[in-house]
Motif scaffolding. Structure first.
Motif, PDB file in Angstrom:
ATOM      1  N   THR A   8      51.065 -50.834  32.277  1.00 14.96           N
ATOM      2  CA  THR A   8      49.926 -50.307  31.020  1.00 14.96           C
ATOM      3  C   THR A   8      50.239 -49.345  31.731  1.00 14.96           C
ATOM      4  OG1 THR A   8      48.281 -51.194  32.017  1.00 14.96           O
ATOM      5  CG2 THR A   8      49.368 -52.405  29.894  1.00 14.96           C
ATOM      6  N   MET A   9      49.473 -48.674  32.985  1.00 21.60           N
ATOM      7  CA  MET A   9      49.524 -47.702  33.639  1.00 21.60           C
ATOM      8  C   MET A   9      50.655 -46.822  33.644  1.00 21.60           C
ATOM      9  SD  MET A   9      46.220 -47.218  34.299  1.00 21.60           S
ATOM     10  CE  MET A   9      45.491 -46.785  36.060  1.00 21.60           C
ATOM     11  N   MET A  10      51.562 -46.968  33.779  1.00 23.48           N
ATOM     12  CA  MET A  10      52.741 -46.327  34.080  1.00 23.48           C
ATOM     13  C   MET A  10      53.211 -45.536  33.138  1.00 23.48           C
ATOM     14  SD  MET A  10      55.334 -48.169  36.858  1.00 23.48           S
ATOM     15  CE  MET A  10      55.431 -49.620  36.259  1.00 23.48           C
ATOM     16  N   VAL A  11      52.871 -46.686  31.543  1.00 20.93           N
ATOM     17  CA  VAL A  11      53.582 -46.307  30.443  1.00 20.93           C
ATOM     18  C   VAL A  11      52.256 -44.883  29.919  1.00 20.93           C
ATOM     19  CG1 VAL A  11      53.076 -46.568  27.955  1.00 20.93           C
ATOM     20  CG2 VAL A  11      54.510 -48.182  29.476  1.00 20.93           C
ATOM     21  N   GLU A  18      45.483 -42.215  27.806  1.00 23.09           N
ATOM     22  CA  GLU A  18      43.788 -41.874  28.872  1.00 23.09           C
ATOM     23  C   GLU A  18      43.889 -43.204  28.808  1.00 23.09           C
ATOM     24  OE1 GLU A  18      41.415 -39.811  28.545  1.00 23.09           O
ATOM     25  OE2 GLU A  18      42.608 -38.742  27.302  1.00 23.09           O
ATOM     26  N   PRO A  19      44.065 -43.010  30.478  1.00 19.82           N
ATOM     27  CA  PRO A  19      43.646 -44.244  31.320  1.00 19.82           C
ATOM     28  C   PRO A  19      43.007 -45.420  30.567  1.00 19.82           C
ATOM     29  CG  PRO A  19      43.838 -42.156  32.584  1.00 19.82           C
ATOM     30  CD  PRO A  19      43.476 -41.866  31.292  1.00 19.82           C
ATOM     31  N   ARG A  20      43.628 -47.035  31.111  1.00 25.65           N
ATOM     32  CA  ARG A  20      43.134 -47.890  30.530  1.00 25.65           C
ATOM     33  C   ARG A  20      43.540 -48.122  28.718  1.00 25.65           C
ATOM     34  NH1 ARG A  20      39.664 -51.043  34.939  1.00 25.65           N
ATOM     35  NH2 ARG A  20      41.050 -49.814  36.708  1.00 25.65           N
ATOM     36  N   SER A  21      43.880 -47.567  28.109  1.00 21.69           N
ATOM     37  CA  SER A  21      43.357 -47.462  26.495  1.00 21.69           C
ATOM     38  C   SER A  21      45.263 -48.387  26.314  1.00 21.69           C
ATOM     39  CB  SER A  21      43.658 -45.705  26.230  1.00 21.69           C
ATOM     40  OG  SER A  21      45.402 -45.544  26.508  1.00 21.69           O
ATOM     41  N   LEU A  22      45.550 -48.498  27.172  1.00 19.66           N
ATOM     42  CA  LEU A  22      46.992 -49.830  26.268  1.00 19.66           C
ATOM     43  C   LEU A  22      46.581 -50.848  26.784  1.00 19.66           C
ATOM     44  CD1 LEU A  22      50.123 -49.270  25.213  1.00 19.66           C
ATOM     45  CD2 LEU A  22      50.091 -49.249  26.810  1.00 19.66           C
TER      46      LEU A  22
END
Length: 130
Positions: A8-11, A18-22
């Motif tokens: 998730t962080m790489m995508v 935004e970080p941690r939005s996925l």
């Protein structure tokens, strides 16, 4: 820091989210490395999870293979269906150059991803065509 190289962080970094939005909401066919479905919406995640849990989704797989696809029923007679599994069957689907295989698949080695046709496996129908 331990999330820095997570999927998730790489995508998120690649597409500018935004970080941690996925959030991952489902992983299709985890044992075969599969596909991870992610969303930025909790409502969409619940919708996807509900459809997958309710088995209202049809999966279609595409594969690139090496070799020659049989051009007739006679050509594939010698290669089809394990003799060790009485419940396995296959059929040539007429003019379509398509083979349908109905055979129960069992996970033999989850670490290495080995599967085999076995009487006590999970029902599986596969169609192969050009």
């Amino acid at each position: 820091p331990y999330l820095a190289n997570s999927l998730t962080m790489m995508v998120e970094g690649q597409v500018g989210l935004e970080p941690r939005s996925l959030r991952p909401c489902h992983r299709l066919d985890r044992c075969t490395s599969g596909l991870t479905i992610c969303t930025t919406s909790q409502a969409i995640a619940k919708l996807i999870q509900g459809r997958l849990d309710g088995k209202t989704v049809q999966k279609l797989y595409l594969a690139r293979v090496k070799g020659k696809f049989p051009s007739s029923e006679n050509e594939c007679q010698n290669f089809m269906v394990s003799k060790e599994c009485a419940s396995a069957s296959w059929s040539w689907m007429g003019d379509k150059c398509c083979i349908e295989v109905n055979a129960p698949i069992k996970n033999i080695d989850p670490i290495k991803g080995y599967r085999a046709i076995c009487n006590d496996g999970k029902h599986s129908t596969s169609r192969f065509s050009l």
